[in-house]
Write an enzyme that holds these catalytic residues in place. Structure first.
Site, PDB file in Angstrom:
ATOM      1  N   GLU A  91       4.924 -22.495   8.024  1.00 37.59           N
ATOM      2  CA  GLU A  91       5.832 -21.682   8.809  1.00 37.59           C
ATOM      3  C   GLU A  91       5.124 -20.937   9.927  1.00 37.59           C
ATOM      4  O   GLU A  91       3.934 -20.672   9.860  1.00 37.59           O
ATOM      5  CB  GLU A  91       6.559 -20.686   7.888  1.00 37.59           C
ATOM      6  CG  GLU A  91       7.499 -21.413   6.951  1.00 37.59           C
ATOM      7  CD  GLU A  91       8.251 -20.507   6.005  1.00 37.59           C
ATOM      8  OE1 GLU A  91       9.382 -20.877   5.655  1.00 37.59           O
ATOM      9  OE2 GLU A  91       7.728 -19.453   5.618  1.00 37.59           O
ATOM     10  N   CYS A 104       3.140 -15.445  14.993  1.00 32.91           N
ATOM     11  CA  CYS A 104       2.325 -15.433  13.777  1.00 32.91           C
ATOM     12  C   CYS A 104       2.201 -16.881  13.294  1.00 32.91           C
ATOM     13  O   CYS A 104       3.205 -17.535  13.019  1.00 32.91           O
ATOM     14  CB  CYS A 104       3.027 -14.561  12.735  1.00 32.91           C
ATOM     15  SG  CYS A 104       2.220 -14.558  11.125  1.00 32.91           S
ATOM     16  N   CYS A 111      -2.958 -21.854   0.108  1.00 24.83           N
ATOM     17  CA  CYS A 111      -4.189 -21.075   0.201  1.00 24.83           C
ATOM     18  C   CYS A 111      -4.835 -21.048  -1.176  1.00 24.83           C
ATOM     19  O   CYS A 111      -4.165 -20.902  -2.186  1.00 24.83           O
ATOM     20  CB  CYS A 111      -3.890 -19.645   0.652  1.00 24.83           C
ATOM     21  SG  CYS A 111      -5.389 -18.653   0.861  1.00 24.83           S
ATOM     22  N   CYS A 115      -4.479 -14.467  -3.940  1.00 25.63           N
ATOM     23  CA  CYS A 115      -4.265 -13.015  -4.035  1.00 25.63           C
ATOM     24  C   CYS A 115      -3.009 -12.762  -4.879  1.00 25.63           C
ATOM     25  O   CYS A 115      -2.019 -13.492  -4.781  1.00 25.63           O
ATOM     26  CB  CYS A 115      -4.111 -12.401  -2.653  1.00 25.63           C
ATOM     27  SG  CYS A 115      -5.606 -12.613  -1.648  1.00 25.63           S
ATOM     28  N   CYS A 118       0.664 -12.488  -3.199  1.00 32.01           N
ATOM     29  CA  CYS A 118       0.959 -13.340  -2.036  1.00 32.01           C
ATOM     30  C   CYS A 118       1.662 -14.629  -2.441  1.00 32.01           C
ATOM     31  O   CYS A 118       1.177 -15.377  -3.287  1.00 32.01           O
ATOM     32  CB  CYS A 118      -0.343 -13.669  -1.299  1.00 32.01           C
ATOM     33  SG  CYS A 118      -0.126 -14.858   0.033  1.00 32.01           S
ATOM     34  N   GLY A 180      -2.196 -19.242   4.678  1.00 30.95           N
ATOM     35  CA  GLY A 180      -3.584 -19.711   4.630  1.00 30.95           C
ATOM     36  C   GLY A 180      -4.606 -18.688   5.074  1.00 30.95           C
ATOM     37  O   GLY A 180      -4.290 -17.661   5.669  1.00 30.95           O
ATOM     38  N   GLU A 181      -5.865 -18.980   4.749  1.00 32.85           N
ATOM     39  CA  GLU A 181      -6.987 -18.116   5.125  1.00 32.85           C
ATOM     40  C   GLU A 181      -7.698 -18.762   6.319  1.00 32.85           C
ATOM     41  O   GLU A 181      -8.390 -19.783   6.154  1.00 32.85           O
ATOM     42  CB  GLU A 181      -7.924 -17.968   3.911  1.00 32.85           C
ATOM     43  CG  GLU A 181      -9.283 -17.368   4.218  1.00 32.85           C
ATOM     44  CD  GLU A 181      -9.242 -16.032   4.975  1.00 32.85           C
ATOM     45  OE1 GLU A 181      -8.534 -15.108   4.545  1.00 32.85           O
ATOM     46  OE2 GLU A 181      -9.934 -15.935   6.004  1.00 32.85           O
ATOM     47  N   SER A 234      -7.932  -7.784   5.361  1.00 32.79           N
ATOM     48  CA  SER A 234      -6.980  -7.439   4.301  1.00 32.79           C
ATOM     49  C   SER A 234      -7.704  -6.713   3.187  1.00 32.79           C
ATOM     50  O   SER A 234      -8.416  -7.327   2.404  1.00 32.79           O
ATOM     51  CB  SER A 234      -6.324  -8.713   3.763  1.00 32.79           C
ATOM     52  OG  SER A 234      -5.564  -9.310   4.786  1.00 32.79           O
ATOM     53  N   LEU A 235      -7.508  -5.402   3.131  1.00 30.72           N
ATOM     54  CA  LEU A 235      -8.275  -4.581   2.201  1.00 30.72           C
ATOM     55  C   LEU A 235      -7.542  -4.435   0.857  1.00 30.72           C
ATOM     56  O   LEU A 235      -8.033  -4.864  -0.182  1.00 30.72           O
ATOM     57  CB  LEU A 235      -8.526  -3.223   2.861  1.00 30.72           C
ATOM     58  CG  LEU A 235      -9.767  -2.465   2.480  1.00 30.72           C
ATOM     59  CD1 LEU A 235     -11.014  -3.330   2.522  1.00 30.72           C
ATOM     60  CD2 LEU A 235      -9.942  -1.261   3.429  1.00 30.72           C
ATOM     61  N   CYS A 354       6.264 -10.426   6.529  1.00 31.13           N
ATOM     62  CA  CYS A 354       4.865 -10.656   6.221  1.00 31.13           C
ATOM     63  C   CYS A 354       4.662 -11.011   4.751  1.00 31.13           C
ATOM     64  O   CYS A 354       5.168 -10.334   3.869  1.00 31.13           O
ATOM     65  CB  CYS A 354       4.109  -9.376   6.552  1.00 31.13           C
ATOM     66  SG  CYS A 354       2.358  -9.591   6.479  1.00 31.13           S
TER      67      CYS A 354
HETATM   68  N1  SAH Z   1      -5.270 -15.082   4.533  1.00 31.90           N
HETATM   69  C1  SAH Z   1      -5.296 -14.073   5.517  1.00 31.90           C
HETATM   70  C2  SAH Z   1      -4.145 -14.147   6.508  1.00 31.90           C
HETATM   71  C3  SAH Z   1      -2.791 -14.510   5.971  1.00 31.90           C
HETATM   72  S1  SAH Z   1      -2.002 -13.303   4.987  1.00 31.90           S
HETATM   73  C4  SAH Z   1      -5.374 -12.711   4.865  1.00 31.90           C
HETATM   74  O1  SAH Z   1      -5.199 -12.614   3.667  1.00 31.90           O
HETATM   75  O2  SAH Z   1      -5.637 -11.755   5.585  1.00 31.90           O
HETATM   76  C5  SAH Z   1      -1.532 -12.069   6.160  1.00 31.90           C
HETATM   77  C6  SAH Z   1      -1.307 -10.674   5.556  1.00 31.90           C
HETATM   78  O3  SAH Z   1      -0.141 -10.660   4.706  1.00 31.90           O
HETATM   79  C7  SAH Z   1      -2.466 -10.251   4.665  1.00 31.90           C
HETATM   80  O4  SAH Z   1      -2.853  -8.927   4.923  1.00 31.90           O
HETATM   81  C8  SAH Z   1      -1.861 -10.389   3.292  1.00 31.90           C
HETATM   82  O5  SAH Z   1      -2.536  -9.615   2.361  1.00 31.90           O
HETATM   83  C9  SAH Z   1      -0.439  -9.958   3.541  1.00 31.90           C
HETATM   84  N2  SAH Z   1       0.489 -10.298   2.460  1.00 31.90           N
HETATM   85  C10 SAH Z   1       0.404 -11.313   1.585  1.00 31.90           C
HETATM   86  N3  SAH Z   1       1.440 -11.306   0.723  1.00 31.90           N
HETATM   87  C11 SAH Z   1       2.211 -10.243   1.068  1.00 31.90           C
HETATM   88  C12 SAH Z   1       3.433  -9.717   0.552  1.00 31.90           C
HETATM   89  N4  SAH Z   1       4.083 -10.294  -0.453  1.00 31.90           N
HETATM   90  N5  SAH Z   1       3.931  -8.617   1.154  1.00 31.90           N
HETATM   91  C13 SAH Z   1       3.320  -8.052   2.218  1.00 31.90           C
HETATM   92  N6  SAH Z   1       2.177  -8.528   2.745  1.00 31.90           N
HETATM   93  C14 SAH Z   1       1.619  -9.602   2.179  1.00 31.90           C
HETATM   94 FE1  SF4 Z   2      -2.367 -15.028   0.708  1.00 34.21          FE
HETATM   95 FE2  SF4 Z   2      -4.226 -14.383   2.583  1.00 34.21          FE
HETATM   96 FE3  SF4 Z   2      -4.740 -14.073  -0.048  1.00 34.21          FE
HETATM   97 FE4  SF4 Z   2      -4.555 -16.522   0.969  1.00 34.21          FE
HETATM   98  S1  SF4 Z   2      -6.090 -14.984   1.457  1.00 34.21           S
HETATM   99  S2  SF4 Z   2      -3.670 -15.831  -0.977  1.00 34.21           S
HETATM  100  S3  SF4 Z   2      -2.926 -16.231   2.486  1.00 34.21           S
HETATM  101  S4  SF4 Z   2      -3.163 -12.980   1.165  1.00 34.21           S
END
Ligand code: SAH
Ligand code: SF4
Length: 380
Positions: A91, A104, A111, A115, A118, A180-181, A234-235, A354
């Protein structure tokens, strides 16, 4: 299969042309047609020699992912579901705002980093997107929004080749925050970044292109050296115990090392700060003590915070923090003089918010099966 020209940046296309005995300026011409005018028909590339056009038609093509679904939300957010073959889809979301338009884009089908909160991670990993599939999302969106130059270019028509007014464009900013990352697909992503920044292609400034990473350290250093763009990290947790659980890659690259890598990145960054993303999960990482611990953690890193209200999906096991707690969390950070914004959720009615980008992915990691086996083994 024919060579997809969208897989090349300027250097790649020049080298490929050289292999056919063509001069570098030919590559530049074709690059412009592809990425500034959105032209996918070689016959229309009027200043390209007829013989070369014939050659290209025989050996190459412009392969852009096909649109499976195209939905626009009440707030103007638009989402495309794109076919990347083998039953996989990714997407891409356009978010219009008053003073900018942000696209975006996704970088992988699924991925592998898993996490906890996610939905992309929950689908497992299938494969890296090719450069042409990453840049193809920008190409598709510009085409759909009339943001290319030339006939039917809409707003783009008013620009001249000399003015680079990113803010004037419909798509003024690109964030690699979809599925994805990005840094786990380094080569293809950096080639796509080159195209985004190239004045003969999309000509975006480094400040307007943001890579979001969960913190793959060696790749952060490489990005800094090879193509420093704006960086979001992403902290999601202020200490290793909690982050190990929420962002499993933390077990490999813990917080102290991540903070050091952020400082190193800033030595070459187009911005003088890192954006930390922090998803607020009810009762998990959103207390006042978490906020204070966070301030201590990022003490030596010039940064801004972007708080993200959690976007729930079925069986996620998490809840969004109440608005009052989000406000309190932001207040504490701001009292420590850290610029903090809270992300507005956009496009919720079309599941474009997001972290909600789901697409559809064939899970090659077969994570679910593996889990079942572990449970079965534990039970026996
Ligand atoms: N993989 C990368 C970029 C894609 S995710 C990363 O993790 O940074 C983009 C952002 O969306 C990240 O900060 C991720 O932690 C956040 N994200 C993932 N799942 C989410 C959710 N269910 N609600 C809000 N933000 C989310
Ligand atoms: Fe989702 Fe980014 Fe974590 Fe991959 S790295 S699982 S895209 S939040």
């Amino acid at each position: 299969m024919k060579q997809n020209l969208l897989d090349f940046d300027a250097a790649g296309l020049t080298a490929w042309f050289a292999g056919m005995g063509e001069k570098p300026f030919r590559a530049k011409q074709v690059l412009r047609w592809l990425h500034q005018f959105g032209e996918d028909d070689f016959e229309q590339m009027s200043d390209v020699a007829r013989s070369l056009r014939g050659c290209l038609a025989e050996l190459a093509e412009v392969r852009v992912p096909q649109v499976l679904r195209d939905a626009t939300a009440a707030d103007g957010t638009r989402k495309w579901l794109l076919d990347v073959g083998n039953g996989n889809a990714v997407e891409c979301v356009f978010i219009p705002e008053e003073n900018r338009g942000t696209l975006c884009i996704s970088t992988q089908a699924g991925c592998a980093l898993d996490c906890a909160f996610c939905s992309t991670g929950k689908q497992g990993f299938n494969r890296n997107l090719m450069t042409g599939e990453v840049i193809g999302q920008l190409w598709r969106a510009k085409k759909a929004l009339g943001d290319f130059r030339g006939a039917g270019g809409g707003a783009a028509d008013r620009r001249t080749a000399e003015t680079d007014l990113s803010a004037d464009r419909i798509i003024s900013n690109v964030v690699l925050m979809g599925m994805g990352e990005p840094l786990a697909n380094f080569e293809n992503v950096v080639t796509a970044l080159h195209l985004m920044l190239d004045d003969n292609a999309y000509g975006l400034s480094r400040r307007r292109v943001t890579v979001s990473t969960s913190g793959i350290l060696p790749a952060m250093d490489r990005l800094r050296d090879e193509c420093p763009v704006s960086l979001a990290v992403s902290l999601h947790a202020p200490n290793d115990a909690l982050r190990d659980r929420l962002v499993p890659i933390n077990r490999k690259y813990p917080l102290a090392e991540l903070m050091a890598a952020c400082r190193r990145y800033l030595e070459k960054s187009p911005r003088d700060f890192i954006t930390f993303e922090y998803v607020l999960l009810d009762g998990v990482n959103d207390s006042e003590e978490h906020a204070r611990e966070l301030i201590r953690l990022v003490r030596d890193v010039p940064c801004k915070f972007n708080l993200i209200p959690f976007n729930p999906f079925p069986a996620s096991g998490f809840k969004r923090s109440p608005a009052l707690r989000v406000r309190r969390f932001a207040e504490i950070l701001m009292q420590a003089r850290i610029i903090t914004t809270t992300r507005k959720t956009r496009g919720e009615d079309i599941d474009a918010a997001c972290g909600q980008l789901a697409g559809q992915v064939r899970d090659r990691t077969q994570r679910r099966e593996k889990r079942t086996i572990t449970i079965a083994e534990a039970a026996s």
